[in-house]
Write a protein that holds these residues in place. Sequence first.
Motif, PDB file in Angstrom:
ATOM      1  N   TYR A   1      -1.359  34.546 -25.091  1.00 28.96           N
ATOM      2  CA  TYR A   1      -2.164  34.269 -26.137  1.00 28.96           C
ATOM      3  C   TYR A   1      -1.689  33.012 -27.133  1.00 28.96           C
ATOM      4  O   TYR A   1      -0.383  32.778 -27.315  1.00 28.96           O
ATOM      5  CB  TYR A   1      -2.601  35.360 -26.531  1.00 28.96           C
ATOM      6  N   SER A   2      -2.658  32.431 -27.533  1.00 31.77           N
ATOM      7  CA  SER A   2      -2.088  31.339 -28.532  1.00 31.77           C
ATOM      8  C   SER A   2      -3.031  31.343 -29.905  1.00 31.77           C
ATOM      9  O   SER A   2      -4.316  31.674 -29.889  1.00 31.77           O
ATOM     10  CB  SER A   2      -2.429  29.759 -27.883  1.00 31.77           C
ATOM     11  N   TYR A   3      -2.346  30.945 -30.938  1.00 35.53           N
ATOM     12  CA  TYR A   3      -3.080  31.026 -32.118  1.00 35.53           C
ATOM     13  C   TYR A   3      -2.936  29.301 -32.683  1.00 35.53           C
ATOM     14  O   TYR A   3      -2.015  29.129 -32.826  1.00 35.53           O
ATOM     15  CB  TYR A   3      -2.681  31.885 -33.222  1.00 35.53           C
ATOM     16  N   LEU A   4      -3.818  29.051 -33.007  1.00 31.78           N
ATOM     17  CA  LEU A   4      -4.136  27.702 -33.967  1.00 31.78           C
ATOM     18  C   LEU A   4      -4.787  27.829 -34.989  1.00 31.78           C
ATOM     19  O   LEU A   4      -5.969  28.280 -34.958  1.00 31.78           O
ATOM     20  CB  LEU A   4      -4.408  26.486 -33.150  1.00 31.78           C
TER      21      LEU A   4
ATOM     22  N   LEU B   1      -4.981  36.276 -36.731  1.00 36.64           N
ATOM     23  CA  LEU B   1      -3.357  36.869 -36.679  1.00 36.64           C
ATOM     24  C   LEU B   1      -3.419  38.319 -36.463  1.00 36.64           C
ATOM     25  O   LEU B   1      -2.503  38.840 -35.699  1.00 36.64           O
ATOM     26  CB  LEU B   1      -2.563  36.398 -37.827  1.00 36.64           C
ATOM     27  N   HIS B   2      -4.175  38.900 -37.217  1.00 35.70           N
ATOM     28  CA  HIS B   2      -4.170  40.459 -37.295  1.00 35.70           C
ATOM     29  C   HIS B   2      -4.695  40.867 -35.680  1.00 35.70           C
ATOM     30  O   HIS B   2      -4.176  41.982 -35.249  1.00 35.70           O
ATOM     31  CB  HIS B   2      -5.182  40.938 -38.211  1.00 35.70           C
ATOM     32  N   ALA B   3      -5.817  40.343 -35.374  1.00 35.40           N
ATOM     33  CA  ALA B   3      -6.128  40.589 -33.903  1.00 35.40           C
ATOM     34  C   ALA B   3      -5.188  40.446 -32.726  1.00 35.40           C
ATOM     35  O   ALA B   3      -4.803  41.368 -32.109  1.00 35.40           O
ATOM     36  CB  ALA B   3      -7.583  40.003 -33.445  1.00 35.40           C
ATOM     37  N   LEU B   4      -4.637  39.390 -32.961  1.00 34.93           N
ATOM     38  CA  LEU B   4      -3.458  38.975 -31.904  1.00 34.93           C
ATOM     39  C   LEU B   4      -2.273  39.702 -32.022  1.00 34.93           C
ATOM     40  O   LEU B   4      -1.633  40.313 -31.054  1.00 34.93           O
ATOM     41  CB  LEU B   4      -3.031  37.383 -31.767  1.00 34.93           C
ATOM     42  N   LYS B   5      -1.936  40.014 -33.117  1.00 33.92           N
ATOM     43  CA  LYS B   5      -0.644  40.974 -33.412  1.00 33.92           C
ATOM     44  C   LYS B   5      -0.785  42.397 -32.766  1.00 33.92           C
ATOM     45  O   LYS B   5      -0.067  42.853 -32.156  1.00 33.92           O
ATOM     46  CB  LYS B   5      -0.611  41.252 -34.884  1.00 33.92           C
TER      47      LYS B   5
ATOM     48  N   PRO C   1     -13.792  27.431 -42.462  1.00 33.46           N
ATOM     49  CA  PRO C   1     -12.916  28.549 -41.904  1.00 33.46           C
ATOM     50  C   PRO C   1     -12.701  28.617 -40.545  1.00 33.46           C
ATOM     51  O   PRO C   1     -13.378  29.730 -40.095  1.00 33.46           O
ATOM     52  CB  PRO C   1     -13.033  29.813 -42.973  1.00 33.46           C
ATOM     53  N   VAL C   2     -12.292  27.805 -39.693  1.00 32.84           N
ATOM     54  CA  VAL C   2     -12.326  28.064 -38.270  1.00 32.84           C
ATOM     55  C   VAL C   2     -11.049  28.076 -37.715  1.00 32.84           C
ATOM     56  O   VAL C   2     -10.383  27.061 -37.894  1.00 32.84           O
ATOM     57  CB  VAL C   2     -13.220  27.143 -37.493  1.00 32.84           C
ATOM     58  N   ALA C   3     -10.639  28.949 -37.060  1.00 32.11           N
ATOM     59  CA  ALA C   3      -9.470  29.064 -36.334  1.00 32.11           C
ATOM     60  C   ALA C   3      -9.510  29.299 -34.764  1.00 32.11           C
ATOM     61  O   ALA C   3     -10.600  29.548 -34.413  1.00 32.11           O
ATOM     62  CB  ALA C   3      -8.287  30.157 -36.971  1.00 32.11           C
ATOM     63  N   SER C   4      -8.519  28.933 -33.960  1.00 34.91           N
ATOM     64  CA  SER C   4      -8.639  29.322 -32.640  1.00 34.91           C
ATOM     65  C   SER C   4      -7.584  30.302 -32.053  1.00 34.91           C
ATOM     66  O   SER C   4      -6.483  30.367 -32.295  1.00 34.91           O
ATOM     67  CB  SER C   4      -8.143  28.086 -31.934  1.00 34.91           C
ATOM     68  N   ILE C   5      -8.254  31.165 -31.303  1.00 30.01           N
ATOM     69  CA  ILE C   5      -7.472  32.003 -30.374  1.00 30.01           C
ATOM     70  C   ILE C   5      -7.739  31.640 -28.986  1.00 30.01           C
ATOM     71  O   ILE C   5      -8.775  31.544 -28.809  1.00 30.01           O
ATOM     72  CB  ILE C   5      -8.067  33.526 -30.545  1.00 30.01           C
TER      73      ILE C   5
ATOM     74  N   ALA D   1     -10.973  39.931 -33.466  1.00 32.86           N
ATOM     75  CA  ALA D   1     -11.011  39.155 -34.267  1.00 32.86           C
ATOM     76  C   ALA D   1     -12.303  39.245 -35.107  1.00 32.86           C
ATOM     77  O   ALA D   1     -12.439  39.503 -36.456  1.00 32.86           O
ATOM     78  CB  ALA D   1     -10.599  37.893 -34.102  1.00 32.86           C
ATOM     79  N   ILE D   2     -13.409  39.342 -34.519  1.00 33.98           N
ATOM     80  CA  ILE D   2     -14.616  39.498 -35.011  1.00 33.98           C
ATOM     81  C   ILE D   2     -14.554  40.985 -35.633  1.00 33.98           C
ATOM     82  O   ILE D   2     -15.388  40.998 -36.673  1.00 33.98           O
ATOM     83  CB  ILE D   2     -15.657  39.249 -33.942  1.00 33.98           C
ATOM     84  N   LEU D   3     -14.498  41.861 -34.853  1.00 31.53           N
ATOM     85  CA  LEU D   3     -14.412  43.439 -35.600  1.00 31.53           C
ATOM     86  C   LEU D   3     -13.514  43.400 -36.777  1.00 31.53           C
ATOM     87  O   LEU D   3     -14.155  44.093 -37.756  1.00 31.53           O
ATOM     88  CB  LEU D   3     -13.783  44.183 -34.483  1.00 31.53           C
ATOM     89  N   THR D   4     -12.539  42.598 -36.828  1.00 34.20           N
ATOM     90  CA  THR D   4     -11.729  42.618 -38.043  1.00 34.20           C
ATOM     91  C   THR D   4     -12.649  42.223 -39.102  1.00 34.20           C
ATOM     92  O   THR D   4     -12.498  42.724 -40.150  1.00 34.20           O
ATOM     93  CB  THR D   4     -10.393  41.813 -37.765  1.00 34.20           C
ATOM     94  N   VAL D   5     -13.416  40.977 -38.847  1.00 35.78           N
ATOM     95  CA  VAL D   5     -14.088  40.466 -40.082  1.00 35.78           C
ATOM     96  C   VAL D   5     -15.233  41.292 -40.314  1.00 35.78           C
ATOM     97  O   VAL D   5     -15.627  41.629 -41.571  1.00 35.78           O
ATOM     98  CB  VAL D   5     -14.883  39.025 -39.364  1.00 35.78           C
ATOM     99  N   GLU D   6     -15.838  41.991 -39.209  1.00 37.62           N
ATOM    100  CA  GLU D   6     -16.856  43.029 -39.560  1.00 37.62           C
ATOM    101  C   GLU D   6     -16.328  44.023 -40.628  1.00 37.62           C
ATOM    102  O   GLU D   6     -17.220  44.681 -41.530  1.00 37.62           O
ATOM    103  CB  GLU D   6     -17.575  43.653 -38.132  1.00 37.62           C
TER     104      GLU D   6
END
Lengths: 440, 440, 440
Positions: A263-266, A280-284, A313-317, A353-358
């Motif tokens: 998995y990758s985060y940018l 970052l939270h979701a991937l961790k 505010p756009v990041a990539s997973i 990640a979406i759930l984290t935002v919700e």
Amino acid sequence: MTYPLPENAFPDSEAGARAYALAKELFPICRSITGRGVRETLAIIAREIPELMIHEVPSGIKCFDWTVPPEWSVREAYIENERGQRIVNFKDNNLHLVGYSIAVDRMLSLDELRPHLYSLPGMPDAIPYVTSYYAERWGFCLSHRQLTALEPGNYRVRIDSTLAPGGLTYGEVILPGQSRAEVFLSTYVCHPSLGNNELSGPTVATELVRWIRSLPRRRFTYRVVFIPETIGSITYLSRHLPELKERVIAGFNLTCIGDDRVYSYLPSRNGKTLADRAALHALKHHAADFMRYGFLDRGSDERQYCSPGVDLPVASIMRSKYGSYPEYHTSLDDLSLISPAGLGGGINAIAKAILTVELNRAYRATVLCEPQLGKRGLYPTLNGPGGRHMGRLLTDIFTYCDGEHDLLSIAELLDLPVWELVPAVRQLADAGLIEQEDKV
Amino acid sequence: MTYPLPENAFPDSEAGARAYALAKELFPICRSITGRGVRETLAIIAREIPELMIHEVPSGIKCFDWTVPPEWSVREAYIENERGQRIVNFKDNNLHLVGYSIAVDRMLSLDELRPHLYSLPGMPDAIPYVTSYYAERWGFCLSHRQLTALEPGNYRVRIDSTLAPGGLTYGEVILPGQSRAEVFLSTYVCHPSLGNNELSGPTVATELVRWIRSLPRRRFTYRVVFIPETIGSITYLSRHLPELKERVIAGFNLTCIGDDRVYSYLPSRNGKTLADRAALHALKHHAADFMRYGFLDRGSDERQYCSPGVDLPVASIMRSKYGSYPEYHTSLDDLSLISPAGLGGGINAIAKAILTVELNRAYRATVLCEPQLGKRGLYPTLNGPGGRHMGRLLTDIFTYCDGEHDLLSIAELLDLPVWELVPAVRQLADAGLIEQEDKV
Amino acid sequence: MTYPLPENAFPDSEAGARAYALAKELFPICRSITGRGVRETLAIIAREIPELMIHEVPSGIKCFDWTVPPEWSVREAYIENERGQRIVNFKDNNLHLVGYSIAVDRMLSLDELRPHLYSLPGMPDAIPYVTSYYAERWGFCLSHRQLTALEPGNYRVRIDSTLAPGGLTYGEVILPGQSRAEVFLSTYVCHPSLGNNELSGPTVATELVRWIRSLPRRRFTYRVVFIPETIGSITYLSRHLPELKERVIAGFNLTCIGDDRVYSYLPSRNGKTLADRAALHALKHHAADFMRYGFLDRGSDERQYCSPGVDLPVASIMRSKYGSYPEYHTSLDDLSLISPAGLGGGINAIAKAILTVELNRAYRATVLCEPQLGKRGLYPTLNGPGGRHMGRLLTDIFTYCDGEHDLLSIAELLDLPVWELVPAVRQLADAGLIEQEDKV
């Protein structure tokens, strides 16, 4: 100690398989940044997503520093040898033709032909993926093995293509939530038959739309776009920037999210937006050994979404990031590189990640000092030997309900996924001990 | 290079021995969160601290989310076997009885008795410490060795106790200083015969009061409370919160501060208050190998003092922290676990933190550029080979007297204890080269 | 990938050799904080720098906490033995005489003489450098070998010196730029025949003035002072502080910058000024293994420039720092310790820091989203296999042109020297895609 997860928290277990089936269906289509391939692709996606709206922006329209290009259509394209054998044929693999090649029909010697041929000496069996959208060229891509086998002689080159006024096509889905604030997902539909670096994005996005639609009490509005990369995101931004800047609280660019490797985060350019924190939270908690890239490693539509003055505010997973795996931009990035499990992992990582935002909001304690949880049946009334209990989690959360820590920061402090805090937060809220700071 | 310390800077060398003698005297008393044991304990402390004011808050009074409980009194409590032998007896060890046990006088079979018995299989010689303050229960604690030796048969269980309206008792000392700003010390008197996790706190607090009283030109007002843990601090806060929030600049919770093992630091919730900075500074120079805990490891009255909306700057300096040592909450946490040296070390660690707060203030240079220290006899007039000298310390301090660095931050920069800067600061101030920013 | 450097970016390759030749010429002069030696030195520098203005401040003038001392003049000074041999003679080496020695002409026994003699037992061949500016004394410095060879007997001591009203002399150069904002360079001329810790400073400063004068489109005004250390910077500040505080955006103190060993950085007191950022950036790309000191290691005029209330942004780039090398403040710190290459390296390191300041400004994108560089010939129009290209650097820079990142911070992000970004920045600006935030 385990906690029940919120209802419908994660996509169902068949999501990856459905995404793979859709990828298989979309694979043969010859997409480019405009034209029939994009329309066919969006039509198939619209079958899965009835809410999909399809838009066309005419060729020639100015979008910031760019202009929507003419539409490219190919009827046939091949190289024929002296014996009349079509040795390189667009019909066999749409990667054989340089994207946006202009029409040509000529006899050429091998030496004249050579400057129009592209191959990868280091990967002799792979056909490279090459495009020339904004400068008129023609060319063919072939495996290096094929190239070196070409015999001296004359070749007929025929490309029956047109570049004509038409339009840039994209798809857009709006799933309204309780709030007008938005979560934004963007993916691209502009590469021909490629797997991880094309079909993983729209198929994962399609499954995410299915899952988001099923979420009860969806808090945010979701905007999902299926666009050609670069010119598509620029076009979309040129038409929607003010509303996006006002509404988008977090966004994710979906690309290269279907193989089975890492998995990758940018990050976003800012690096500290809610999208970054959530990713970052979701991937961790999803795959702790993920790769971390920097914004200088960018290469997809975050280039536009995070450009100065746009600043979304756009990041990539991702799974294996574009440019980082050997098959990237070659015919080896095909359906064998992605898999139901790989796509399913990507779907779930984004969903987390979406759930984290919700779930993320700030709470404020309604009582001073610790509440007496025992009298509410939320804490053991016997204080003696014994292990960690749910009551401890309640007090750990409560003590940070100061209106300043949001739930994501509390989850980071506790080193627990934010979704595992939900039952405890609900108990505290139901007992009237905390209240949410924001209305929605 | 050594510097003389300020006058009376540290508690005298007998402080630890006096604290231990007091602990011995207080050990046999059966304390709980209310009742006669607390009153007896405070009466003995009052003999050492004439300023001690004793307060009672009636049962039934609401304190935030809590209610002051009824007062618990025990006359006798035992388990008798069929031969009339009292095999478990409150008179032998007050830990044998579950705290706040209700009255009972019955004959029970061993099987009926068992659910009321508490032991520690992993520590077969230790009697656990168990309470049930807010749910009516009865029970006995005994060593696991004792438990497993119980023979089948009938047992008479007798607890002659009452739960009746009464009051919650606590002690309070105010030692006025030049400023109304306060340093706050809190310790608890609510456990029966326990050593590190009970008597170390009030005995160290008693010695600190003796030392604070002796400090010449005491800058701050000191408020020291002896309270039952949890309900006591909640009760105290419910009566004094506005003045505490207005006045307290640093506070320390005194608990588990009498054994000879490590030193420990547990932060305030905020983590960066003056109390935290002073505690870390004191420990670094007192015992550099101290243990650092996080606020999630909290377990004593900082849970209340640092709760949201209360937010007092209260940190903890401990020796072996509650919950971290095997004897905790068992009969093995007795007078053999604490020692004069252990208590003395704790007294000195807290004293250094208090001294750090007393000495900490910002200074401002009164001249531009370095002062000419040589003409004042504060710097060598010969510039030649030679080692580090006092004059260098003067210029090092002077250069940070910008009205923004406080003395504690200067001490951290110089990696010296703040109290070792005092002679140099005094020389600079006496020479009129710096002046203090604040009035008191 | 290499980029052309801006025109005249660095001092020419002969700068170090010229600086060394000048050091040789200045070496024999007996400088002190006042007097003829300083004037002779400044006269020679004025030959190299026609713009040099020479100022005198009379003895007795108050400068903050200090007073300009009387002027010291020496005609001769020696120790003669009973045989009439001048065994220690100021004429042989001006380090033999303690700086600011008062006149004396007496016969003394060896025991009476001894307290006036200074040597270094650990470096038996070195003559130490000793001064007593502000307390009246006399003394001689000699090698320890010489000292231990002294035979019992009587010695004639003669110092023909005067301390009389005169003046403190310093030089000042102003090179105006487009902006009144200033870069400030300070160096000292007050030590007798010493190399690294004296002549490296003014000779490097002289070459930097020559180079700065040659810079086309110089953005900032440059102020360069040649002063006696400590009393000179204090005197200068007492006359110019308000304008310096208003105008200086970065300054560098030039000292110990001529040997061939390490490079060193010593921060301003603040530590984060533009001077600090530029110094760190220059050194990282000039000699990545440089030594980092802290402000507590300070020892030259940054003591004044960074004192509280003065607070100028002045950092130091050195080679072997004062106090850190064995020859420091002894006769071994002579012309053999410095070299053309050593001085040249120092000149270039400072020049790079100055260049960093000159080039540093914030830019703002004039278009939203990435610009279409391809249509301007700045980006490949064929998107296929290929390595890193200049276009990528353009987009990397462009994406941070948000008006907040200055070019130095962008260079740090890209891990490239700021001067290597210039061609790309120029292309973006010439294409009208970015504009500078500040006027000058």
